[in-house]
Design a protein around this motif. Structure first.
Motif, PDB file in Angstrom:
ATOM      1  N   ASN A 362       0.860  -1.175   0.000  1.00 48.91           N
ATOM      2  CA  ASN A 362       0.000   0.000   0.000  1.00 48.91           C
ATOM      3  C   ASN A 362       0.903   1.234   0.000  1.00 48.91           C
ATOM      4  O   ASN A 362       2.121   1.132  -0.025  1.00 48.91           O
ATOM      5  CB  ASN A 362      -0.952  -0.012   1.207  1.00 48.91           C
ATOM      6  CG  ASN A 362      -0.200  -0.021   2.542  1.00 48.91           C
ATOM      7  OD1 ASN A 362       0.840   0.612   2.686  1.00 48.91           O
ATOM      8  ND2 ASN A 362      -0.732  -0.743   3.515  1.00 48.91           N
ATOM      9  N   LYS A 363       0.329   2.402   0.049  1.00 48.43           N
ATOM     10  CA  LYS A 363       1.110   3.633  -0.090  1.00 48.43           C
ATOM     11  C   LYS A 363       1.988   3.919   1.121  1.00 48.43           C
ATOM     12  O   LYS A 363       2.902   4.743   1.043  1.00 48.43           O
ATOM     13  CB  LYS A 363       0.176   4.815  -0.342  1.00 48.43           C
ATOM     14  CG  LYS A 363      -0.521   4.760  -1.695  1.00 48.43           C
ATOM     15  CD  LYS A 363      -1.387   5.989  -1.915  1.00 48.43           C
ATOM     16  CE  LYS A 363      -2.067   5.932  -3.280  1.00 48.43           C
ATOM     17  NZ  LYS A 363      -2.928   7.122  -3.515  1.00 48.43           N
ATOM     18  N   ARG A 364       1.763   3.233   2.237  1.00 48.04           N
ATOM     19  CA  ARG A 364       2.510   3.532   3.447  1.00 48.04           C
ATOM     20  C   ARG A 364       3.987   3.172   3.321  1.00 48.04           C
ATOM     21  O   ARG A 364       4.816   3.713   4.043  1.00 48.04           O
ATOM     22  CB  ARG A 364       1.898   2.800   4.648  1.00 48.04           C
ATOM     23  CG  ARG A 364       0.526   3.310   5.032  1.00 48.04           C
ATOM     24  CD  ARG A 364      -0.071   2.498   6.160  1.00 48.04           C
ATOM     25  NE  ARG A 364       0.690   2.626   7.394  1.00 48.04           N
ATOM     26  CZ  ARG A 364       0.406   1.950   8.496  1.00 48.04           C
ATOM     27  NH1 ARG A 364      -0.597   1.089   8.516  1.00 48.04           N
ATOM     28  NH2 ARG A 364       1.131   2.121   9.589  1.00 48.04           N
ATOM     29  N   LYS A 365       4.329   2.283   2.412  1.00 41.86           N
ATOM     30  CA  LYS A 365       5.726   1.888   2.229  1.00 41.86           C
ATOM     31  C   LYS A 365       6.585   3.096   1.875  1.00 41.86           C
ATOM     32  O   LYS A 365       7.661   3.294   2.435  1.00 41.86           O
ATOM     33  CB  LYS A 365       5.826   0.818   1.159  1.00 41.86           C
ATOM     34  CG  LYS A 365       7.247   0.400   0.778  1.00 41.86           C
ATOM     35  CD  LYS A 365       7.950  -0.368   1.874  1.00 41.86           C
ATOM     36  CE  LYS A 365       9.270  -0.931   1.391  1.00 41.86           C
ATOM     37  NZ  LYS A 365      10.064  -1.546   2.461  1.00 41.86           N
ATOM     38  N   ASP A 366       6.106   3.931   0.947  1.00 41.89           N
ATOM     39  CA  ASP A 366       6.885   5.086   0.516  1.00 41.89           C
ATOM     40  C   ASP A 366       7.064   6.110   1.625  1.00 41.89           C
ATOM     41  O   ASP A 366       8.056   6.846   1.651  1.00 41.89           O
ATOM     42  CB  ASP A 366       6.234   5.750  -0.699  1.00 41.89           C
ATOM     43  CG  ASP A 366       6.336   4.889  -1.945  1.00 41.89           C
ATOM     44  OD1 ASP A 366       7.284   4.097  -2.025  1.00 41.89           O
ATOM     45  OD2 ASP A 366       5.458   5.006  -2.813  1.00 41.89           O
TER      46      ASP A 366
END
Length: 419
Positions: A362-366
């Motif tokens: 999901n976007k939380r990795k970045d």
């Protein structure tokens, strides 16, 4: 030449001398019979030049933008390092019931199908990295040996085929690490360990009992002595973790002798930590005993153990940055979910490994990589932590970092100059 003192200088006074550590260059130097005020007076002179101070990064040109150089050359090179580091939550089960542990040990072992996904993931990505680092965690990873044994063999073979270095780590309570198991793991290149032994026998047995409430200290201490005497296991590195409370340090003279046998063997390190409030039903019982790593009492304990090797026997740029902000860092839970760190009791799922060995995020990795704390700009210790001591949140204890640097400096042989 107009010059200035670096914004990344830390100043320590020892007697009449001034010791300066520069967190950007990771260099330090001692100036005889000097104070900060005296140094500033010299630097303010337009014609003042000292090659040593420039070489060590203490002085820099007036128009040099150190913040830009730091951003470009250190942090982002760190997060794009060449290591594929995978922490595997091998099981949530544990044979201990530690009084300050926040985890609910509700069973659950990683099945071989998930290990196959991890192997496929490594196979897909191995050519992008120079080293594969596997950390076995839990729960208690020694309980799950039969589940990951074949995976370790296959991963070692894969690294040999692609000529990549394999590095194996285990975080264990040490109870089952007898001679037989440690040698099995050694053959599979699991050579680095963190094993907890909490100070005195009484304190350890009280805080880290077996699941049936029986004592555990003697078994773990015996296993450590067996490792100490196994000189053929020369590539082992054992960090003995001590989780300190105020009461434990107050009584340090009563238990410090227990660690003396390990002080002369370079394979052993002391990892002096503190009991932290990370949740759980028991931690409230420690409320009056919790200390910080920036407290004087903590550094007193380190001084008492000064003849041991510590992690802080070296310090470098990015030293305090959480390892999980690296792009090549992954924590795989027992069910194949990818978490932002190995604290499996937090809400930090950022993706999962599918059956083909591909990571779906999901976007939380970045968000893990971003330096998002504006208060860090120009901070004297920014090159050491970048405001990313924790992957999940902005969590910087500046005072603790400075005290750790000071403790490190006091142990070094320092080049000396005169102004």
């Amino acid at each position: 030449m107009k010059n200035k003192l670096s914004i990344y200088n830390l100043y320590f006074t020892f007697g009449n001398d001034l010791v300066i550590y520069n967190s950007m260059s990771n260099n330090y130097i001692k100036i005889n019979n000097c104070t900060i005020e005296k140094l500033k007076t010299f630097v303010a002179q337009d014609d003042y030049y000292n090659s040593d101070l420039f070489d060590y990064g203490i002085l820099t040109e007036l128009n040099n933008c150190e913040e830009k150089l730091l951003c470009d050359s250190t942090y982002y090179s760190y997060i794009n390092n060449n290591i594929l580091a995978i922490t595997i939550i091998t099981t949530r089960a544990c044979n201990f019931r530690c009084q300050y542990c926040p985890q609910n040990h509700n069973g659950g072992f990683m099945e071989k199908e998930i290990y196959n996904r991890i192997y496929k993931f490594i196979l897909k990505n191995i050519t992008d990295y120079s080293k594969i680092k596997i950390t076995l965690f839990g729960g208690e990873p020694t309980l799950a040996y039969n589940n990951y044994s074949d995976f370790l063999d296959k991963t070692n073979d894969l690294c040999k085929f692609y000529k990549r270095k394999f590095e194996g780590v285990m975080i264990s309570n040490g109870y089952l690490l007898n001679k037989e198991l440690i040698k099995k793991l050694y053959k599979k290149n699991i050579t680095q360990y963190q094993i907890t032994l909490d100070g005195s026998k009484e304190n350890h047995n009280s805080n880290r009992p077996f699941i049936d409430s029986t004592n555990t200290f003697d078994v773990i201490y015996g296993n450590l002595l067996n490792i100490l005497h196994s000189k053929e296991l020369k590539h082992l590195s054992i960090a003995i973790r001590i989780n300190c409370t105020k009461e434990l340090i107050d009584n340090i003279d009563n238990w410090i002798y227990l660690y003396e046998p390990f002080s002369t063997d370079n394979r052993f390190l002391i990892n002096l930590g503190v009991v932290q409030d990370r949740g759980g039903e028991y931690i409230k019982d420690f409320s009056g005993e919790l200390i910080s790593e920036s407290d004087d009492i903590y550094f007193m304990a380190k001084n008492k153990l000064s003849n041991h090797n510590f992690y802080e026997n070296y310090i470098n740029k990015n030293y305090f940055v959480c390892k999980d902000v690296s792009r090549g860092s992954y924590t795989i839970d027992v069910d194949g979910k990818i978490r932002s760190c190995s604290n499996i009791y937090t809400d930090n799922v950022i993706g999962y490994l599918n059956k083909f060995g591909s990571a779906v995020f999901n976007k939380r990795k970045d968000l893990l990589y971003l330096k998002n704390n504006s208060d860090c700009k120009g901070c004297v210790v920014e090159p050491l932590c970048h405001g990313k001591t924790c992957a999940l949140k902005t969590n910087c204890d500046k005072n603790s970092i400075i005290r750790t640097v000071e403790s490190f400096i006091m142990k070094q042989s320092i080049n000396t100059i005169d102004l």
